[in-house]
Motif scaffolding. Structure first.
Motif, PDB file in Angstrom:
ATOM      1  N   VAL A 120       0.700  -1.235   0.050  1.00  0.00           N
ATOM      2  CA  VAL A 120       0.080  -0.109   0.110  1.00  0.00           C
ATOM      3  C   VAL A 120       0.835   1.327   0.004  1.00  0.00           C
ATOM      4  O   VAL A 120       1.839   1.194   0.987  1.00  0.00           O
ATOM      5  CB  VAL A 120      -1.052  -0.003   1.210  1.00  0.00           C
ATOM      6  N   ARG A 121       0.505   2.165  -0.696  1.00  0.00           N
ATOM      7  CA  ARG A 121       1.200   3.412  -0.984  1.00  0.00           C
ATOM      8  C   ARG A 121       1.174   4.104   0.509  1.00  0.00           C
ATOM      9  O   ARG A 121       0.121   4.371   1.190  1.00  0.00           O
ATOM     10  CB  ARG A 121       0.765   4.375  -1.906  1.00  0.00           C
ATOM     11  N   THR A 122       2.264   4.728   1.070  1.00  0.00           N
ATOM     12  CA  THR A 122       2.155   4.954   2.399  1.00  0.00           C
ATOM     13  C   THR A 122       2.925   6.076   2.681  1.00  0.00           C
ATOM     14  O   THR A 122       4.341   6.213   2.271  1.00  0.00           O
ATOM     15  CB  THR A 122       2.774   3.880   3.414  1.00  0.00           C
ATOM     16  N   LEU A 123       2.316   7.301   3.635  1.00  0.00           N
ATOM     17  CA  LEU A 123       3.088   8.403   3.590  1.00  0.00           C
ATOM     18  C   LEU A 123       3.095   8.729   5.344  1.00  0.00           C
ATOM     19  O   LEU A 123       1.751   8.544   5.662  1.00  0.00           O
ATOM     20  CB  LEU A 123       2.499   9.634   3.047  1.00  0.00           C
ATOM     21  N   ASP A 124       4.241   8.935   6.053  1.00  0.00           N
ATOM     22  CA  ASP A 124       4.034   8.764   7.387  1.00  0.00           C
ATOM     23  C   ASP A 124       4.819  10.240   7.939  1.00  0.00           C
ATOM     24  O   ASP A 124       5.116  11.115   6.966  1.00  0.00           O
ATOM     25  CB  ASP A 124       5.153   7.934   7.830  1.00  0.00           C
ATOM     26  N   GLY A 125       4.566  10.367   9.343  1.00  0.00           N
ATOM     27  CA  GLY A 125       5.116  11.733   9.739  1.00  0.00           C
ATOM     28  C   GLY A 125       4.167  12.709   9.648  1.00  0.00           C
ATOM     29  O   GLY A 125       4.520  13.962   9.558  1.00  0.00           O
ATOM     30  N   LEU A 126       2.808  12.441   9.543  1.00  0.00           N
ATOM     31  CA  LEU A 126       1.956  13.559   9.377  1.00  0.00           C
ATOM     32  C   LEU A 126       1.277  14.119  10.589  1.00  0.00           C
ATOM     33  O   LEU A 126       0.264  15.035  10.511  1.00  0.00           O
ATOM     34  CB  LEU A 126       0.881  13.031   8.271  1.00  0.00           C
ATOM     35  N   GLY A 127       1.690  13.497  11.877  1.00  0.00           N
ATOM     36  CA  GLY A 127       1.138  14.004  12.865  1.00  0.00           C
ATOM     37  C   GLY A 127       1.630  15.471  13.300  1.00  0.00           C
ATOM     38  O   GLY A 127       2.394  16.256  12.433  1.00  0.00           O
ATOM     39  N   ALA A 128       1.727  15.779  14.403  1.00  0.00           N
ATOM     40  CA  ALA A 128       2.004  17.152  15.143  1.00  0.00           C
ATOM     41  C   ALA A 128       3.581  17.269  14.808  1.00  0.00           C
ATOM     42  O   ALA A 128       4.321  16.529  14.910  1.00  0.00           O
ATOM     43  CB  ALA A 128       1.557  17.120  16.556  1.00  0.00           C
ATOM     44  N   ILE A 129       4.096  18.644  14.689  1.00  0.00           N
ATOM     45  CA  ILE A 129       5.368  18.905  14.695  1.00  0.00           C
ATOM     46  C   ILE A 129       5.906  19.059  16.077  1.00  0.00           C
ATOM     47  O   ILE A 129       5.268  19.880  16.874  1.00  0.00           O
ATOM     48  CB  ILE A 129       5.474  20.286  13.795  1.00  0.00           C
ATOM     49  N   GLY A 130       7.004  18.466  16.360  1.00  0.00           N
ATOM     50  CA  GLY A 130       7.407  18.597  17.833  1.00  0.00           C
ATOM     51  C   GLY A 130       8.853  17.828  17.795  1.00  0.00           C
ATOM     52  O   GLY A 130       9.477  17.532  16.718  1.00  0.00           O
ATOM     53  N   GLY A 131       9.051  17.677  19.145  1.00  0.00           N
ATOM     54  CA  GLY A 131      10.408  16.727  19.552  1.00  0.00           C
ATOM     55  C   GLY A 131      10.460  16.157  20.475  1.00  0.00           C
ATOM     56  O   GLY A 131       9.453  16.195  21.475  1.00  0.00           O
ATOM     57  N   ASN A 132      11.837  15.673  20.813  1.00  0.00           N
ATOM     58  CA  ASN A 132      12.018  15.026  22.071  1.00  0.00           C
ATOM     59  C   ASN A 132      11.140  13.522  22.538  1.00  0.00           C
ATOM     60  O   ASN A 132      10.894  13.402  23.760  1.00  0.00           O
ATOM     61  CB  ASN A 132      12.184  16.043  23.367  1.00  0.00           C
ATOM     62  N   ALA A 133      10.675  13.037  21.348  1.00  0.00           N
ATOM     63  CA  ALA A 133       9.899  11.747  21.543  1.00  0.00           C
ATOM     64  C   ALA A 133      10.759  10.734  22.511  1.00  0.00           C
ATOM     65  O   ALA A 133      11.839  10.784  22.341  1.00  0.00           O
ATOM     66  CB  ALA A 133       9.557  11.416  20.141  1.00  0.00           C
ATOM     67  N   HIS A 134      10.024  10.247  23.292  1.00  0.00           N
ATOM     68  CA  HIS A 134      10.512   9.365  24.356  1.00  0.00           C
ATOM     69  C   HIS A 134      11.470   9.840  25.350  1.00  0.00           C
ATOM     70  O   HIS A 134      12.141   9.099  25.972  1.00  0.00           O
ATOM     71  CB  HIS A 134      11.148   7.964  23.422  1.00  0.00           C
ATOM     72  N   ALA A 135      11.578  11.095  25.512  1.00  0.00           N
ATOM     73  CA  ALA A 135      12.544  11.544  26.448  1.00  0.00           C
ATOM     74  C   ALA A 135      11.864  12.909  27.120  1.00  0.00           C
ATOM     75  O   ALA A 135      10.771  13.261  26.580  1.00  0.00           O
ATOM     76  CB  ALA A 135      13.746  12.247  25.519  1.00  0.00           C
ATOM     77  N   GLU A 136      12.473  13.234  28.291  1.00  0.00           N
ATOM     78  CA  GLU A 136      12.152  14.237  29.257  1.00  0.00           C
ATOM     79  C   GLU A 136      11.745  15.513  28.486  1.00  0.00           C
ATOM     80  O   GLU A 136      12.711  15.822  27.581  1.00  0.00           O
ATOM     81  CB  GLU A 136      12.747  14.503  30.130  1.00  0.00           C
ATOM     82  N   GLY A 137      10.786  15.979  28.496  1.00  0.00           N
ATOM     83  CA  GLY A 137      10.436  17.408  27.751  1.00  0.00           C
ATOM     84  C   GLY A 137       9.883  17.352  26.459  1.00  0.00           C
ATOM     85  O   GLY A 137       9.806  18.278  25.627  1.00  0.00           O
ATOM     86  N   GLU A 138       9.464  16.174  26.107  1.00  0.00           N
ATOM     87  CA  GLU A 138       8.701  15.904  24.742  1.00  0.00           C
ATOM     88  C   GLU A 138       7.590  17.075  24.668  1.00  0.00           C
ATOM     89  O   GLU A 138       6.985  17.653  25.580  1.00  0.00           O
ATOM     90  CB  GLU A 138       8.055  14.640  24.937  1.00  0.00           C
ATOM     91  N   TRP A 139       7.696  17.569  23.435  1.00  0.00           N
ATOM     92  CA  TRP A 139       6.785  18.821  23.238  1.00  0.00           C
ATOM     93  C   TRP A 139       6.301  18.590  21.524  1.00  0.00           C
ATOM     94  O   TRP A 139       6.698  18.208  20.874  1.00  0.00           O
ATOM     95  CB  TRP A 139       7.720  20.065  23.323  1.00  0.00           C
ATOM     96  N   ILE A 140       5.153  19.631  21.260  1.00  0.00           N
ATOM     97  CA  ILE A 140       4.561  19.858  20.286  1.00  0.00           C
ATOM     98  C   ILE A 140       4.407  21.324  20.000  1.00  0.00           C
ATOM     99  O   ILE A 140       4.261  22.045  21.135  1.00  0.00           O
ATOM    100  CB  ILE A 140       3.422  19.128  19.758  1.00  0.00           C
TER     101      ILE A 140
END
Length: 376
Positions: A333-353
């Motif tokens: 299936v044609r797939t495009l990813d990373g379409l969620g919120a813009i942010g950073g620090n996933a899996h780490a303290e201070g995760e943000w969007i």
């Protein structure tokens, strides 16, 4: 004003509700390992989806884990939107790190990975209205490698014209390729003996482990982007005993399926170095690669839509981390990813969007969902 700009304006007006929904989702902890917490969060996600989409989901329980699916129209779906509500954060995290907003930034456990993406998903579909041919699947174990939901994701996506994955985005980039992932457990059996009185009678599983770690690490190929990483390991029981057993975990990643197969064959063919030692390799969770070819058409469509929505170019990137997009691409299936919120620090303290990214991303997702399967 074009239909796309109207869509964006409608979603900008919905921004306060999006922030409230985000606060509600982040406020319900959902660690992957706690099925009771997952059930509580599933109720909140189901209610948000019902408000947004006008229908309650199927609740599909596999191995005590509740997965949620909405289907509009006959199968196979025209477009499948994929997300997850489990997080890496243990119960009690909210007590010391609650959801908070500071200007245009929101923080809290799971805010970018990926409760912000769920808010984008539901508001995007609510804004476009026409859901014929749309399927939504939100699973409960992505952070564990989707062990109970893999078959469900593949069966739900199979035959669709496209899949959109709502994982978070770093700097607004869309995920156009992801490495395939394979995990292995290497078990080494030796023979115990007293380390002082008779070390020569033992077969040291720790020493055998050291030999195998060097062999395994050498299987990587940086030139092809293939990484083979020995990770957690343990050997022995007491400080004065020759170790009778050892264990090693191995993480393998590559953009090329042939490379994953090469490494798999090499790991399965490992032989002991020490006389009397035994080496056994057990494969674990695996995901196929999401190649750039699987995202190319949808990324081109996203570029055109994003340009019209914002006047700016859309940027893509290839990443080493996996997602459920690997699974949808794996069934063709044609797939495009990373379409969620813009942010950073996933899996780490201070995760943000970035809060202002929510309506913008929702407009792009809505525009894509409305067009996929209807491009021609």
């Amino acid at each position: 004003m074009t239909a796309l700009r109207t869509l964006r304006a409608d979603l900008a007006a919905a921004a306060p509700q999006m922030y409230d929904d985000l606060a509600e989702l982040v406020g319900v902890e959902s660690p992957s390992s706690d099925v009771h917490a997952l059930a509580r969060c599933a109720d909140v996600v189901a209610a948000l989806g019902a408000r947004s989409l006008g229908a309650a989901p199927e609740r599909i329980v596999i191995g005590d884990r509740p997965h949620l699916r909405w289907r509009f129209g006959a199968a196979p779906a025209r477009v499948v939107l994929v997300g997850h509500y489990d997080t890496v954060w243990p119960l009690g995290t909210l007590a010391r790190w609650p959801f908070a907003i500071d200007g245009d930034r929101a923080t809290g456990p799971g805010v970018v990975d990926m409760k912000g993406g769920l808010v984008v998903l539901f508001h995007a579909l609510a804004a476009i209205g026409d859901l014929d041919g749309v399927t939504v699947l939100v699973n409960a174990d992505e952070e564990l490698g989707s062990p109970t939901s893999t078959a469900l994701i593949e069966d739900t996506a199979r035959g669709a014209a496209g899949a959109l994955v709502l994982e978070g985005s770093s700097h607004g980039r869309l995920k156009t390729a992801r490495k395939g992932i394979a995990h292995y457990s290497v078990r080494i059996t030796g023979r115990a003996s007293h380390a002082g009185n008779a070390p020569h009678r033992g077969v040291n599983a720790g020493v055998e482990l050291a030999h195998q770690v060097l062999r395994i690490a050498a299987l990587g190929d940086p030139g092809r982007g293939t990484t083979v990483t020995p990770t957690n390991s343990v050997a022995g029981t007491t400080s004065n005993t020759v170790p009778a057993a050892a264990r090693l975990s191995v993480d393998v990643r590559s953009f090329e399926q042939a490379e994953l197969q090469r490494v798999d064959a090499a790991l399965r063919g490992l032989t002991p170095v020490l006389p009397g030692a035994q080496v056994d390799v057990e494969p674990g969770p695996a995901r196929p690669a999401l190649p750039a070819s699987a995202s190319a058409e949808l990324f081109a469509l996203a570029q055109r839509l994003f340009e019209e929505l914002t006047g700016a170019p859309a940027v893509g990137e290839a990443v080493g981390g996996g997602s459920d997009g690997n699974l949808t691409a794996g069934v063709g299936v044609r797939t495009l990813d990373g379409l969620g919120a813009i942010g950073g620090n996933a899996h780490a303290e201070g995760e943000w969007i970035q809060l202002s990214s929510l309506p913008e991303r929702a407009a792009l997702v809505g525009a894509l969902a409305a067009r996929i399967g209807r491009e021609r």
